[in-house]
Design a protein around this motif. Structure first.
Motif, PDB file in Angstrom:
ATOM      1  N   SER A  26       0.842  -1.190   0.000  1.00  0.00           N
ATOM      2  CA  SER A  26       0.000   0.000   0.000  1.00  0.00           C
ATOM      3  C   SER A  26       0.883   1.248   0.000  1.00  0.00           C
ATOM      4  O   SER A  26       1.693   1.431  -0.913  1.00  0.00           O
ATOM      5  CB  SER A  26      -0.984  -0.059   1.173  1.00  0.00           C
ATOM      6  N   MET A  27       0.759   2.096   1.017  1.00  0.00           N
ATOM      7  CA  MET A  27       1.545   3.327   1.045  1.00  0.00           C
ATOM      8  C   MET A  27       3.043   3.041   1.167  1.00  0.00           C
ATOM      9  O   MET A  27       3.871   3.861   0.780  1.00  0.00           O
ATOM     10  CB  MET A  27       1.065   4.196   2.206  1.00  0.00           C
ATOM     11  N   GLY A  28       3.401   1.866   1.666  1.00  0.00           N
ATOM     12  CA  GLY A  28       4.813   1.491   1.745  1.00  0.00           C
ATOM     13  C   GLY A  28       5.469   1.411   0.385  1.00  0.00           C
ATOM     14  O   GLY A  28       6.649   1.738   0.225  1.00  0.00           O
ATOM     15  N   GLY A  29       4.721   0.992  -0.621  1.00  0.00           N
ATOM     16  CA  GLY A  29       5.253   0.977  -1.980  1.00  0.00           C
ATOM     17  C   GLY A  29       5.493   2.382  -2.503  1.00  0.00           C
ATOM     18  O   GLY A  29       6.468   2.650  -3.209  1.00  0.00           O
ATOM     19  N   TYR A  30       4.602   3.291  -2.148  1.00  0.00           N
ATOM     20  CA  TYR A  30       4.741   4.696  -2.547  1.00  0.00           C
ATOM     21  C   TYR A  30       6.017   5.274  -1.942  1.00  0.00           C
ATOM     22  O   TYR A  30       6.803   5.936  -2.614  1.00  0.00           O
ATOM     23  CB  TYR A  30       3.516   5.473  -2.060  1.00  0.00           C
ATOM     24  N   ILE A  31       6.228   4.987  -0.668  1.00  0.00           N
ATOM     25  CA  ILE A  31       7.412   5.480   0.039  1.00  0.00           C
ATOM     26  C   ILE A  31       8.687   4.912  -0.589  1.00  0.00           C
ATOM     27  O   ILE A  31       9.664   5.634  -0.806  1.00  0.00           O
ATOM     28  CB  ILE A  31       7.319   5.138   1.535  1.00  0.00           C
ATOM     29  N   ALA A  32       8.687   3.616  -0.896  1.00  0.00           N
ATOM     30  CA  ALA A  32       9.876   2.993  -1.493  1.00  0.00           C
ATOM     31  C   ALA A  32      10.205   3.618  -2.843  1.00  0.00           C
ATOM     32  O   ALA A  32      11.381   3.900  -3.137  1.00  0.00           O
ATOM     33  CB  ALA A  32       9.652   1.490  -1.635  1.00  0.00           C
ATOM     34  N   LEU A  33       9.196   3.836  -3.674  1.00  0.00           N
ATOM     35  CA  LEU A  33       9.441   4.447  -4.986  1.00  0.00           C
ATOM     36  C   LEU A  33       9.946   5.885  -4.849  1.00  0.00           C
ATOM     37  O   LEU A  33      10.854   6.309  -5.571  1.00  0.00           O
ATOM     38  CB  LEU A  33       8.183   4.398  -5.850  1.00  0.00           C
ATOM     39  N   GLN A  34       9.373   6.628  -3.917  1.00  0.00           N
ATOM     40  CA  GLN A  34       9.837   7.993  -3.700  1.00  0.00           C
ATOM     41  C   GLN A  34      11.277   7.986  -3.182  1.00  0.00           C
ATOM     42  O   GLN A  34      12.082   8.824  -3.577  1.00  0.00           O
ATOM     43  CB  GLN A  34       8.902   8.733  -2.731  1.00  0.00           C
ATOM     44  N   ALA A  35      11.620   7.020  -2.330  1.00  0.00           N
ATOM     45  CA  ALA A  35      13.000   6.908  -1.837  1.00  0.00           C
ATOM     46  C   ALA A  35      13.954   6.600  -2.987  1.00  0.00           C
ATOM     47  O   ALA A  35      15.075   7.128  -3.028  1.00  0.00           O
ATOM     48  CB  ALA A  35      13.091   5.827  -0.759  1.00  0.00           C
ATOM     49  N   ALA A  36      13.532   5.766  -3.922  1.00  0.00           N
ATOM     50  CA  ALA A  36      14.387   5.441  -5.069  1.00  0.00           C
ATOM     51  C   ALA A  36      14.639   6.670  -5.935  1.00  0.00           C
ATOM     52  O   ALA A  36      15.707   6.796  -6.542  1.00  0.00           O
ATOM     53  CB  ALA A  36      13.747   4.329  -5.898  1.00  0.00           C
ATOM     54  N   ILE A  37      13.687   7.576  -5.986  1.00  0.00           N
ATOM     55  CA  ILE A  37      13.871   8.825  -6.742  1.00  0.00           C
ATOM     56  C   ILE A  37      14.789   9.770  -5.968  1.00  0.00           C
ATOM     57  O   ILE A  37      15.726  10.332  -6.533  1.00  0.00           O
ATOM     58  CB  ILE A  37      12.506   9.496  -7.025  1.00  0.00           C
ATOM     59  N   GLN A  38      14.553   9.912  -4.676  1.00  0.00           N
ATOM     60  CA  GLN A  38      15.315  10.863  -3.855  1.00  0.00           C
ATOM     61  C   GLN A  38      16.740  10.395  -3.570  1.00  0.00           C
ATOM     62  O   GLN A  38      17.649  11.223  -3.507  1.00  0.00           O
ATOM     63  CB  GLN A  38      14.614  11.104  -2.522  1.00  0.00           C
ATOM     64  N   ALA A  39      16.917   9.107  -3.349  1.00  0.00           N
ATOM     65  CA  ALA A  39      18.227   8.576  -2.945  1.00  0.00           C
ATOM     66  C   ALA A  39      18.468   7.254  -3.668  1.00  0.00           C
ATOM     67  O   ALA A  39      18.361   6.178  -3.071  1.00  0.00           O
ATOM     68  CB  ALA A  39      18.288   8.400  -1.435  1.00  0.00           C
TER      69      ALA A  39
END
Length: 180
Positions: A26-39
């Motif tokens: 759920s939202m954990g996937g969103y966070i992981a993808l955003q982390a891959a973009i940021q770092a």
């Protein structure tokens, strides 16, 4: 969302476990993808399940209506019991307005769009249930098509709540993708 993403990045770096393979429900996937973009140095691959990508003010308002404590007590007492068990009997209720705020912020300014996910060049597999009433196959497909190194799986007879997911199928998907 930015704070949660920062926590994931900080955790991976502080534990010296990066780049890490991440499963996000759920939202954990969103966070992981955003982390891959940021770092990008912190994440090696991402597997998501039931991650909502289609955030607009109307979608956020619709989802937020279901996060009212009185409504949940009346309509979903088993879910309230799960929340109380997981977060603590007095801690789950104050989390609801914070979650609503997170959803409203995403509705106003979604971080993950077909344009922003093109920056993710690691392997990403998006999974969605064919009977998920929160996340559509179509919205997942829209993000999948923008990924450089993406794949997508539609899980049969699968609703959004993780406790309703066929555990054997989920374990197989996690093992097969994370060990490639």
């Amino acid at each position: 969302m930015e704070a949660l993403t920062g926590q994931l990045i900080d955790y991976i770096r502080s534990q010296n476990i990066g780049p890490a393979a991440v499963f996000g429900y759920s939202m954990g996937g969103y966070i992981a993808l955003q982390a891959a973009i940021q770092a990008p140095d912190t994440i090696s691959r991402i597997l998501t399940l039931g991650t909502k990508f289609d955030w607009t003010p109307d979608v956020a308002a619709k989802e937020a209506r279901t996060l009212n404590a009185d409504f949940l007590r009346e309509k979903a007492p088993a879910f309230v019991n799960q929340l109380a068990e997981f977060h603590g009997p007095s801690a789950w209720e104050p989390l609801l307005p914070a979650t609503v705020g997170l959803m409203e912020a995403l509705g106003q300014r979604p971080l993950l769009t077909p344009e922003t996910v093109t920056a993710v060049d690691i392997p990403v597999r998006l999974m969605v249930g064919d009977r998920d009433h929160m996340v559509s196959v179509e919205e997942t497909l829209g993000i999948f098509r923008s990924l450089q190194n993406g794949s997508m799986v539609v899980l049969p007879e699968t609703k959004h709540p993780i406790e309703k997911v066929n555990k054997a199928v989920l374990i197989w998907e996690i093992r097969s993708f994370m060990t490639l």
